[in-house]
Design an enzyme around this catalytic site. Structure first.
Site, PDB file in Angstrom:
ATOM      1  CG  MET A  64       8.455  -7.750   6.077  1.00  0.00           C
ATOM      2  SD  MET A  64       8.737  -6.491   7.380  1.00  0.00           S
ATOM      3  CE  MET A  64       7.117  -5.771   7.568  1.00  0.00           C
ATOM      4  CG  HIS A 122       8.832   1.052  12.688  1.00  0.00           C
ATOM      5  ND1 HIS A 122       8.973  -0.289  12.420  1.00  0.00           N
ATOM      6  CD2 HIS A 122       8.409   1.153  13.969  1.00  0.00           C
ATOM      7  CE1 HIS A 122       8.662  -0.978  13.515  1.00  0.00           C
ATOM      8  NE2 HIS A 122       8.322  -0.130  14.467  1.00  0.00           N
ATOM      9  CE  LYS A 159      21.437  -9.826   4.637  1.00  0.00           C
ATOM     10  NZ  LYS A 159      20.721  -9.811   5.886  1.00  0.00           N
ATOM     11  CB  SER A 203      -0.977   0.000   1.172  1.00  0.00           C
ATOM     12  OG  SER A 203      -0.309   0.215   2.389  1.00  0.00           O
ATOM     13  CG  ASN A 204       3.577   2.612   3.030  1.00  0.00           C
ATOM     14  OD1 ASN A 204       3.446   3.795   3.332  1.00  0.00           O
ATOM     15  ND2 ASN A 204       3.279   1.629   3.867  1.00  0.00           N
TER      16      ASN A 204
HETATM   17  C1  GAR Z   1       3.947  -0.767   6.736  1.00  0.00           C
HETATM   18  O1  GAR Z   1       3.042  -0.541   7.769  1.00  0.00           O
HETATM   19  C2  GAR Z   1       5.366  -0.473   7.195  1.00  0.00           C
HETATM   20  O2  GAR Z   1       5.425   0.572   8.120  1.00  0.00           O
HETATM   21  C3  GAR Z   1       5.736  -1.784   7.844  1.00  0.00           C
HETATM   22  O3  GAR Z   1       5.256  -2.741   6.933  1.00  0.00           O
HETATM   23  C4  GAR Z   1       4.027  -2.260   6.400  1.00  0.00           C
HETATM   24  C5  GAR Z   1       3.998  -2.518   4.925  1.00  0.00           C
HETATM   25  O4  GAR Z   1       2.730  -2.214   4.412  1.00  0.00           O
HETATM   26  N1  GAR Z   1       7.145  -1.887   8.068  1.00  0.00           N
HETATM   27  C6  GAR Z   1       7.681  -2.372   9.188  1.00  0.00           C
HETATM   28  O5  GAR Z   1       7.019  -2.864  10.083  1.00  0.00           O
HETATM   29  C7  GAR Z   1       9.192  -2.280   9.262  1.00  0.00           C
HETATM   30  N2  GAR Z   1       9.672  -2.602  10.554  1.00  0.00           N
HETATM   31  P1  GAR Z   1       2.487  -2.093   2.857  1.00  0.00           P
HETATM   32  O6  GAR Z   1       3.106  -3.354   2.231  1.00  0.00           O
HETATM   33  O7  GAR Z   1       0.998  -2.063   2.705  1.00  0.00           O
HETATM   34  O8  GAR Z   1       3.170  -0.852   2.373  1.00  0.00           O
END
Ligand code: GAR
Length: 205
Positions: free
Chosen positions: A93, A112, A68, A16-17
């Protein structure tokens, strides 16, 4: 006209981001060209979003590489080919190694879904909700060698109401993320950010 800077979004899941960034770029709100999506999961929904927005995708599976460093070198080759100025982590992730981070030092940012340094890790919204906090929020920060740790660029708080459920809180957090990530990217790309130890100052040009 000044050439737009190139950004790559790294994502592993829903995206979504990624979509908010793609939309902001199309609308001209984001002063950047979204050149590349780097994704490490073939089943991630973000891949469909990238297709819809016609954003070039580099899908990479860590299991195809002996270690890696080889995995990250392959990503770096793709970033260099696209002349990426800024790496935007959006639900990626996977922990990037110090080797990778050094190649793009102070040019990697992360979002975050909590007010760091509280509730680090992969389940921040649920952790904050279960803890019973009255205030939580969103943090955008530079990425350093520790997880959810680098200097903070932007932070915005929101109140947790008695009537909130985990789902309603998630919805509010994501909405806030979609707003402030583009703001943080623009601040970076305008050259207005200066890192002084743990502090990030916004200078007036
Ligand atoms: C978001 O809420 C981001 O802040 C989080 O993963 C989600 C991804 O959402 N990131 C973390 O937790 C990093 N530690 P999205 O795939 O819908 O953008």
């Amino acid at each position: 006209m000044e050439k737009l800077k190139n950004i790559a979004v790294f994502a592993s899941g829903n995206g979504s981001n990624f979509q908010a960034i793609a939309e902001a770029s199309i609308k001209g709100i984001l002063k950047a060209e979204l050149k590349l999506l780097v994704c490490d999961s073939p089943r991630a929904f973000v891949l469909s979003r990238a297709k819809k927005f016609k954003v070039q995708t580099f899908l990479i599976n860590a299991r195809d590489y002996p270690n890696k460093e080889d995995f990250e070198d392959e990503i770096i080759r793709n970033l260099k080919a696209e002349k990426i100025d800024l790496i935007v982590l959006a639900g990626f992730m996977r922990i990037l190694s110090p080797y990778f981070i050094r190649q793009y030092e102070n040019r990697i940012i992360n979002i975050h879904p909590a007010l760091l340094p509280s509730f680090k890790g992969a389940h921040a919204i649920k952790d904050a909700f279960d803890y019973g906090v009255k205030l939580t929020g969103v943090t955008v920060h530079f990425v350093d060698e520790k997880m959810d740790h680098g200097p903070i660029i932007l932070q915005e708080a929101l109140r947790v109401r008695d009537k909130d459920s985990l789902e309603s809180l998630e919805e509010k957090i994501h909405k806030l993320e979609h707003k402030i990530y583009s703001q943080a990217i623009n601040l970076f790309l305008s050259g207005r950010l200066r890192i002084r130890g743990r502090r990030v100052h916004k200078i007036i040009l």
